[in-house]
Motif scaffolding. Structure first.
Motif, PDB file in Angstrom:
ATOM      1  N   SER A 142       0.853  -1.187   0.000  1.00  0.00           N
ATOM      2  CA  SER A 142       0.000   0.000   0.000  1.00  0.00           C
ATOM      3  C   SER A 142       0.893   1.242   0.000  1.00  0.00           C
ATOM      4  O   SER A 142       2.119   1.156   0.063  1.00  0.00           O
ATOM      5  N   ILE A 143       0.272   2.392  -0.060  1.00  0.00           N
ATOM      6  CA  ILE A 143       1.004   3.650  -0.260  1.00  0.00           C
ATOM      7  C   ILE A 143       2.061   3.914   0.813  1.00  0.00           C
ATOM      8  O   ILE A 143       3.203   4.230   0.499  1.00  0.00           O
ATOM      9  N   LEU A 144       1.701   3.797   2.084  1.00  0.00           N
ATOM     10  CA  LEU A 144       2.643   4.166   3.145  1.00  0.00           C
ATOM     11  C   LEU A 144       3.869   3.242   3.198  1.00  0.00           C
ATOM     12  O   LEU A 144       4.996   3.742   3.233  1.00  0.00           O
ATOM     13  N   PRO A 145       3.719   1.924   3.187  1.00  0.00           N
ATOM     14  CA  PRO A 145       4.922   1.086   3.164  1.00  0.00           C
ATOM     15  C   PRO A 145       5.765   1.290   1.897  1.00  0.00           C
ATOM     16  O   PRO A 145       6.996   1.240   1.955  1.00  0.00           O
ATOM     17  N   ALA A 146       5.119   1.540   0.771  1.00  0.00           N
ATOM     18  CA  ALA A 146       5.871   1.801  -0.463  1.00  0.00           C
ATOM     19  C   ALA A 146       6.665   3.098  -0.334  1.00  0.00           C
ATOM     20  O   ALA A 146       7.828   3.176  -0.760  1.00  0.00           O
ATOM     21  N   GLU A 147       6.062   4.116   0.252  1.00  0.00           N
ATOM     22  CA  GLU A 147       6.774   5.381   0.474  1.00  0.00           C
ATOM     23  C   GLU A 147       7.951   5.166   1.414  1.00  0.00           C
ATOM     24  O   GLU A 147       9.052   5.674   1.181  1.00  0.00           O
ATOM     25  N   LEU A 148       7.732   4.404   2.462  1.00  0.00           N
ATOM     26  CA  LEU A 148       8.799   4.103   3.409  1.00  0.00           C
ATOM     27  C   LEU A 148       9.951   3.387   2.702  1.00  0.00           C
ATOM     28  O   LEU A 148      11.113   3.777   2.846  1.00  0.00           O
ATOM     29  N   LEU A 149       9.640   2.375   1.933  1.00  0.00           N
ATOM     30  CA  LEU A 149      10.669   1.635   1.213  1.00  0.00           C
ATOM     31  C   LEU A 149      11.435   2.542   0.249  1.00  0.00           C
ATOM     32  O   LEU A 149      12.656   2.489   0.158  1.00  0.00           O
ATOM     33  N   GLY A 150      10.718   3.418  -0.429  1.00  0.00           N
ATOM     34  CA  GLY A 150      11.346   4.308  -1.395  1.00  0.00           C
ATOM     35  C   GLY A 150      12.216   5.381  -0.791  1.00  0.00           C
ATOM     36  O   GLY A 150      13.136   5.882  -1.447  1.00  0.00           O
ATOM     37  N   MET A 151      11.970   5.756   0.460  1.00  0.00           N
ATOM     38  CA  MET A 151      12.757   6.833   1.059  1.00  0.00           C
ATOM     39  C   MET A 151      13.916   6.336   1.915  1.00  0.00           C
ATOM     40  O   MET A 151      14.709   7.136   2.386  1.00  0.00           O
ATOM     41  N   LEU A 152      14.034   5.026   2.072  1.00  0.00           N
ATOM     42  CA  LEU A 152      15.149   4.516   2.870  1.00  0.00           C
ATOM     43  C   LEU A 152      16.467   4.770   2.150  1.00  0.00           C
ATOM     44  O   LEU A 152      16.605   4.452   0.972  1.00  0.00           O
ATOM     45  N   PRO A 153      17.445   5.322   2.855  1.00  0.00           N
ATOM     46  CA  PRO A 153      18.740   5.574   2.221  1.00  0.00           C
ATOM     47  C   PRO A 153      19.529   4.267   2.088  1.00  0.00           C
ATOM     48  O   PRO A 153      19.232   3.290   2.777  1.00  0.00           O
ATOM     49  N   PRO A 154      20.516   4.236   1.228  1.00  0.00           N
ATOM     50  CA  PRO A 154      21.296   3.009   1.056  1.00  0.00           C
ATOM     51  C   PRO A 154      22.176   2.673   2.262  1.00  0.00           C
ATOM     52  O   PRO A 154      22.495   1.521   2.489  1.00  0.00           O
ATOM     53  N   GLU A 155      22.530   3.682   3.041  1.00  0.00           N
ATOM     54  CA  GLU A 155      23.379   3.432   4.213  1.00  0.00           C
ATOM     55  C   GLU A 155      22.512   3.062   5.425  1.00  0.00           C
ATOM     56  O   GLU A 155      21.339   3.419   5.481  1.00  0.00           O
ATOM     57  N   PRO A 156      23.084   2.346   6.404  1.00  0.00           N
ATOM     58  CA  PRO A 156      22.335   1.998   7.616  1.00  0.00           C
ATOM     59  C   PRO A 156      21.802   3.246   8.311  1.00  0.00           C
ATOM     60  O   PRO A 156      22.485   4.268   8.390  1.00  0.00           O
ATOM     61  N   THR A 157      20.575   3.168   8.777  1.00  0.00           N
ATOM     62  CA  THR A 157      19.898   4.303   9.401  1.00  0.00           C
ATOM     63  C   THR A 157      19.096   3.810  10.594  1.00  0.00           C
ATOM     64  O   THR A 157      18.524   2.729  10.550  1.00  0.00           O
ATOM     65  N   ASP A 158      19.020   4.615  11.647  1.00  0.00           N
ATOM     66  CA  ASP A 158      18.276   4.202  12.834  1.00  0.00           C
ATOM     67  C   ASP A 158      16.789   4.539  12.728  1.00  0.00           C
ATOM     68  O   ASP A 158      16.373   5.314  11.856  1.00  0.00           O
ATOM     69  N   LEU A 159      16.000   3.947  13.599  1.00  0.00           N
ATOM     70  CA  LEU A 159      14.553   4.129  13.589  1.00  0.00           C
ATOM     71  C   LEU A 159      14.168   5.594  13.788  1.00  0.00           C
ATOM     72  O   LEU A 159      13.253   6.089  13.123  1.00  0.00           O
ATOM     73  N   GLU A 160      14.864   6.301  14.642  1.00  0.00           N
ATOM     74  CA  GLU A 160      14.541   7.703  14.907  1.00  0.00           C
ATOM     75  C   GLU A 160      14.656   8.549  13.635  1.00  0.00           C
ATOM     76  O   GLU A 160      13.780   9.373  13.337  1.00  0.00           O
ATOM     77  N   THR A 161      15.711   8.340  12.882  1.00  0.00           N
ATOM     78  CA  THR A 161      15.920   9.090  11.636  1.00  0.00           C
ATOM     79  C   THR A 161      14.855   8.732  10.605  1.00  0.00           C
ATOM     80  O   THR A 161      14.290   9.609   9.950  1.00  0.00           O
ATOM     81  N   ILE A 162      14.587   7.437  10.456  1.00  0.00           N
ATOM     82  CA  ILE A 162      13.568   6.987   9.500  1.00  0.00           C
ATOM     83  C   ILE A 162      12.201   7.551   9.876  1.00  0.00           C
ATOM     84  O   ILE A 162      11.466   8.048   9.021  1.00  0.00           O
ATOM     85  N   THR A 163      11.860   7.500  11.142  1.00  0.00           N
ATOM     86  CA  THR A 163      10.566   8.004  11.618  1.00  0.00           C
ATOM     87  C   THR A 163      10.430   9.493  11.339  1.00  0.00           C
ATOM     88  O   THR A 163       9.383   9.950  10.865  1.00  0.00           O
ATOM     89  N   ALA A 164      11.481  10.254  11.606  1.00  0.00           N
ATOM     90  CA  ALA A 164      11.442  11.701  11.365  1.00  0.00           C
ATOM     91  C   ALA A 164      11.299  12.003   9.878  1.00  0.00           C
ATOM     92  O   ALA A 164      10.514  12.884   9.490  1.00  0.00           O
ATOM     93  N   ARG A 165      12.016  11.280   9.018  1.00  0.00           N
ATOM     94  CA  ARG A 165      11.912  11.501   7.570  1.00  0.00           C
ATOM     95  C   ARG A 165      10.498  11.200   7.071  1.00  0.00           C
ATOM     96  O   ARG A 165       9.941  11.944   6.267  1.00  0.00           O
ATOM     97  N   MET A 166       9.941  10.091   7.535  1.00  0.00           N
ATOM     98  CA  MET A 166       8.582   9.731   7.119  1.00  0.00           C
ATOM     99  C   MET A 166       7.566  10.744   7.643  1.00  0.00           C
ATOM    100  O   MET A 166       6.604  11.081   6.958  1.00  0.00           O
ATOM    101  N   ALA A 167       7.775  11.234   8.843  1.00  0.00           N
ATOM    102  CA  ALA A 167       6.864  12.233   9.408  1.00  0.00           C
ATOM    103  C   ALA A 167       6.871  13.497   8.560  1.00  0.00           C
ATOM    104  O   ALA A 167       5.808  14.052   8.254  1.00  0.00           O
ATOM    105  N   ARG A 168       8.059  13.948   8.165  1.00  0.00           N
ATOM    106  CA  ARG A 168       8.140  15.135   7.307  1.00  0.00           C
ATOM    107  C   ARG A 168       7.465  14.874   5.965  1.00  0.00           C
ATOM    108  O   ARG A 168       6.721  15.705   5.461  1.00  0.00           O
TER     109      ARG A 168
END
Length: 80
Positions: free
Chosen positions: A22-48
């Motif tokens: 669905s839209i939200l998981p696809a957006e999440l997958l598409g915005m993940l950077p290639p380098e390792p990232t923590d949950l806090e950073t991912i959550t903030a990016r998705m929130a923005r």
């Protein structure tokens, strides 16, 4: 990844499977950077991206989606 109005299809080269997201998981997958990232950073990016405040509920929703993407072998979990 191919995207339609409400869904995206994702082919996993590792497993040979195609998944509909669905839209939200696809957006999440598409915005993940290639380098390792923590949950806090991912959550903030998705929130923005979604104009959503970062709340404990939002963080849990993102964590749950990441867990599902790991289960589907579309992303790797960081060790530790």
């Amino acid at each position: 990844m191919a995207t339609w109005e409400a869904e995206s299809s994702v082919y996993c080269r590792r497993t040979g499977e195609t998944h509909l997201l669905s839209i939200l998981p696809a957006e999440l997958l598409g915005m993940l950077p290639p380098e390792p990232t923590d949950l806090e950073t991912i959550t903030a990016r998705m929130a923005r991206s979604c104009a959503q405040p970062v709340t404990p509920e939002w963080t849990e929703r993102i964590r749950s989606m990441l867990d599902e993407l790991v289960r589907l072998e579309l992303v790797d979990r960081l060790p530790g």
